[in-house]
Each structure stands twice: as C-alpha cells, then as structure tokens.
Design a protein around this motif. Structure first.
Motif, mmCIF file in Angstrom:
data_model
loop_
_atom_site.group_PDB
_atom_site.id
_atom_site.type_symbol
_atom_site.label_atom_id
_atom_site.label_comp_id
_atom_site.label_asym_id
_atom_site.label_seq_id
_atom_site.Cartn_x
_atom_site.Cartn_y
_atom_site.Cartn_z
ATOM 1 N N THR A 23 7.626 -30.289 10.373
ATOM 2 C CA THR A 23 8.798 -29.433 10.300
ATOM 3 C C THR A 23 8.788 -28.652 8.994
ATOM 4 N N VAL A 24 9.089 -27.378 9.099
ATOM 5 C CA VAL A 24 9.015 -26.468 7.952
ATOM 6 C C VAL A 24 10.394 -25.883 7.666
ATOM 7 N N SER A 25 10.732 -25.788 6.411
ATOM 8 C CA SER A 25 11.970 -25.132 6.011
ATOM 9 C C SER A 25 11.690 -24.235 4.817
ATOM 10 N N GLY A 26 12.578 -23.279 4.604
ATOM 11 C CA GLY A 26 12.455 -22.418 3.440
ATOM 12 C C GLY A 26 11.697 -21.135 3.663
ATOM 13 N N LEU A 27 11.233 -20.902 4.896
ATOM 14 C CA LEU A 27 10.623 -19.626 5.222
ATOM 15 C C LEU A 27 10.909 -19.324 6.690
ATOM 16 N N ARG A 28 10.597 -18.072 7.088
ATOM 17 C CA ARG A 28 10.824 -17.696 8.478
ATOM 18 C C ARG A 28 9.664 -18.258 9.303
ATOM 19 N N PHE A 29 9.887 -19.409 9.892
ATOM 20 C CA PHE A 29 8.834 -20.167 10.565
ATOM 21 C C PHE A 29 8.129 -19.340 11.621
#
Length: 126
Positions: A23-29
């Motif tokens: 899971t990724v956060s902090g950018l436009r995945f």
C-alpha cells in the motif's frame, strides 16, 4: 511524504501459495507503475514484476512467469503479488517500489524505481 508498506509474507512449504500486498500513500498512486523485487542473502536485488498504472501491461521475470501474478487496485492504492507453486528458490525479502513513470518502459533495475518499502520476508521450505 511517500510511504510504501508491504505485508503478507510468511513461511510456506514448497508448492504452496502466498499473496503479498503493498500500500502506497503520499503520491498519486494511479499515475505510477509499480514493481516487485526480491533479495536473498548474498544476492543482488532482482526484479520480479512490473505492472503499469492501469494494469494494461504486466511484466514478469523468467523465473516467476506462469507462477506469480501481479495486480493492483487503484481505489485502494494497493498492488498485490499472488505467488503460486512456490519453490525454495523463491525465498527472500520481497519489496515493492514506485516507478516514476506510468509505464514499465524501464523496469528491470532497482535504479528504475524511486520509493521503496521495507520489505516482507517469504520463506519456502522443501
């Protein structure tokens, strides 16, 4: 601040299956292709798969093709790696990473990616 978090690793017997999540956060995945890599002690980090921003193109290394399947859910900012028919040689720490582009044009080298997670351990016993 970009955060990349892998989960789902564990210990299985040869022939078994595992599904990893990242899971990724902090950018436009959904603007980014995503890669999966693995590394075992004494070896270089090697690419496993790259999936482009809309899942239209997915690449695999020869050693996992036909056994592993990458997918992503952009609504959840999450990429998955379904691993089947696991072998002892699949043992290692698995990482996911963001590609600075939407496509997997350059996908095989760690230097093609910018943000990395801490990894999740996969151990396959014979």
């Amino acid at each position: 601040q970009v955060q990349v978090v892998e989960s789902g690793g564990g210990s299985v017997q040869a022939g078994g299956s595992l599904t990893l999540s990242c899971t990724v956060s902090g950018l436009r995945f959904d603007d980014h292709a995503m890669g999966w890599f693995r590394q075992s002690p004494g070896k270089e980090r090697e690419v496993v798969s790259c999936i482009n921003y809309r899942s239209a193109t997915i690449f695999y290394s020869g050693s996992v093709k036909g056994r592993f399947a990458a997918s992503r859910d952009n609504s959840k900012n999450t990429v998955y790696l379904q691993m089947n028919s696991l072998k002892p040689d699949d043992t290692g720490k698995y990482y996911c990473a963001t590609n600075p582009t939407s496509y997997c044009a350059d996908w095989k080298r760690p230097s093609d990616y910018d943000y990395w997670g801490q990894g999740t351990q996969v151990t396959v016993s014979s």
